[in-house]
Enzyme design. Structure first.
Site, mmCIF file in Angstrom:
data_model
loop_
_atom_site.group_PDB
_atom_site.id
_atom_site.type_symbol
_atom_site.label_atom_id
_atom_site.label_comp_id
_atom_site.label_asym_id
_atom_site.label_seq_id
_atom_site.Cartn_x
_atom_site.Cartn_y
_atom_site.Cartn_z
ATOM 1 N N THR A 1 -19.555 -18.114 12.041
ATOM 2 C CA THR A 1 -21.052 -18.304 11.810
ATOM 3 C C THR A 1 -21.566 -18.276 13.050
ATOM 4 O O THR A 1 -22.858 -17.930 13.076
ATOM 5 C CB THR A 1 -21.031 -19.537 10.972
ATOM 6 O OG1 THR A 1 -20.127 -19.603 9.759
ATOM 7 C CG2 THR A 1 -22.561 -20.167 10.567
ATOM 8 N N HIS B 1 -25.069 -11.905 6.085
ATOM 9 C CA HIS B 1 -24.512 -12.952 5.200
ATOM 10 C C HIS B 1 -23.318 -12.324 4.446
ATOM 11 O O HIS B 1 -23.336 -11.057 4.069
ATOM 12 C CB HIS B 1 -25.325 -13.446 4.172
ATOM 13 C CG HIS B 1 -24.578 -14.205 3.068
ATOM 14 N ND1 HIS B 1 -24.168 -15.487 3.259
ATOM 15 C CD2 HIS B 1 -23.961 -13.576 1.874
ATOM 16 C CE1 HIS B 1 -23.580 -15.516 1.944
ATOM 17 N NE2 HIS B 1 -23.458 -14.705 1.345
ATOM 18 N N ARG C 1 -20.924 -10.196 14.368
ATOM 19 C CA ARG C 1 -21.986 -11.510 14.714
ATOM 20 C C ARG C 1 -21.396 -11.585 16.281
ATOM 21 O O ARG C 1 -22.332 -12.049 16.799
ATOM 22 C CB ARG C 1 -21.433 -12.711 13.944
ATOM 23 C CG ARG C 1 -21.945 -12.452 12.446
ATOM 24 C CD ARG C 1 -21.532 -13.775 11.676
ATOM 25 N NE ARG C 1 -22.337 -14.076 10.666
ATOM 26 C CZ ARG C 1 -21.884 -14.761 9.554
ATOM 27 N NH1 ARG C 1 -20.797 -15.786 9.502
ATOM 28 N NH2 ARG C 1 -22.652 -15.253 8.334
ATOM 29 N N TYR D 1 -28.569 -20.237 -1.338
ATOM 30 C CA TYR D 1 -28.118 -21.102 -0.568
ATOM 31 C C TYR D 1 -28.035 -22.517 -1.195
ATOM 32 O O TYR D 1 -27.974 -23.624 -0.288
ATOM 33 C CB TYR D 1 -28.769 -21.359 0.819
ATOM 34 C CG TYR D 1 -28.463 -20.036 1.894
ATOM 35 C CD1 TYR D 1 -27.087 -19.695 2.367
ATOM 36 C CD2 TYR D 1 -29.471 -19.360 2.298
ATOM 37 C CE1 TYR D 1 -26.837 -18.744 3.147
ATOM 38 C CE2 TYR D 1 -29.269 -18.375 3.039
ATOM 39 C CZ TYR D 1 -27.936 -18.060 3.708
ATOM 40 O OH TYR D 1 -27.595 -17.068 4.436
ATOM 41 N N PHE E 1 -30.435 -28.125 8.346
ATOM 42 C CA PHE E 1 -31.241 -26.816 8.792
ATOM 43 C C PHE E 1 -31.653 -25.914 7.622
ATOM 44 O O PHE E 1 -32.011 -24.892 7.619
ATOM 45 C CB PHE E 1 -30.125 -26.059 9.440
ATOM 46 C CG PHE E 1 -28.958 -25.698 8.820
ATOM 47 C CD1 PHE E 1 -28.659 -24.809 7.940
ATOM 48 C CD2 PHE E 1 -27.772 -26.568 9.174
ATOM 49 C CE1 PHE E 1 -27.466 -24.551 7.413
ATOM 50 C CE2 PHE E 1 -26.463 -26.254 8.683
ATOM 51 C CZ PHE E 1 -26.391 -25.444 7.714
ATOM 52 N N ARG F 1 -15.464 -10.916 5.864
ATOM 53 C CA ARG F 1 -15.517 -12.001 6.665
ATOM 54 C C ARG F 1 -14.829 -11.824 7.969
ATOM 55 O O ARG F 1 -15.530 -12.216 9.164
ATOM 56 C CB ARG F 1 -14.974 -13.168 6.017
ATOM 57 C CG ARG F 1 -15.536 -13.808 4.816
ATOM 58 C CD ARG F 1 -16.918 -14.471 5.128
ATOM 59 N NE ARG F 1 -17.015 -15.680 5.860
ATOM 60 C CZ ARG F 1 -18.030 -16.499 5.869
ATOM 61 N NH1 ARG F 1 -18.983 -16.269 5.392
ATOM 62 N NH2 ARG F 1 -17.927 -17.617 6.660
#
Ligand code: UDP
Ligand code: MG
Length: 152
Positions: free
Chosen positions: A100, A129, A111, A51, A59, A94
């Site tokens: 997200t 991820h 998600r 990351y 965050f 994706r």
């Protein structure tokens, strides 16, 4: 059409909530090929390298704790890492992953179906991820897998 590889991580909320099989089912439904899979201990260094582009975000420290299982009682920080390969694999994964923010992710995406906003930490618990573009995918596949761990 480009043949691409993309990195997927089943995040600790996905493992904790027993969503691994359901998530792989959605990934397999893309028709892409799974060419790498392993359980790996996410060291502090690996989390930060993965990351690194988000290190200036507010965050970030919570994200490092989250990806290492610190919010889900995974004391040895293990995670399932996968590589899928095929035509436009990055975008295809994706698309099934969804946005997200799980509250904004379309119904039927991973998600959108399984993610949630943690009401205590206010963190997105978004189950997986998935690499976001070819540059990230190349970096991430090389970070999590040795070449010989992938099907040629
Ligand atoms: N994240 C978060 N709050 C935010 C943005 C991101 O908790 O406002 C977390 C979330 O777990 C997300 C990860 O940081 O999946 C990486 O963020 P990115 O913007 O790269 O989203 P992704 O590529 O995972 O969709
Ligand atoms: Mg990202």
């Amino acid at each position: 059409m480009a043949i691409e590889q993309t990195l997927i991580l089943i995040k600790p909320d996905g493992a904790f909530r027993k969503l691994t099989g359901l998530t792989i089912d959605r990934l397999d439904a893309t028709g892409l090929e799974m060419v790498g899979a392993k359980m790996i201990v996410v060291t502090d260094k690996l989390a930060r390298d993965h990351y690194s582009s988000l290190s200036d975000k507010p965050f970030f420290e919570d994200l490092i704790k989250y990806i290492r299982g610190g919010y889900h009682g995974i004391s040895d920080s293990r995670i399932l890492a996968l590589v899928y390969r095929g035509e436009n694999a990055i975008k295809a994964v994706r698309a099934v992953a969804g946005a997200t923010n799980p509250e904004a992710a379309a119904p039927g995406t991973i998600r959108g179906s399984f993610g949630r906003m943690n009401s205590v930490t206010k963190q997105f618990e978004n189950v997986i991820h998935a690499s976001s573009d070819p540059t990230d995918a190349a970096k991430e596949v090389a970070l999590w897998f040795k070449k010989e761990e992938l099907i040629p």
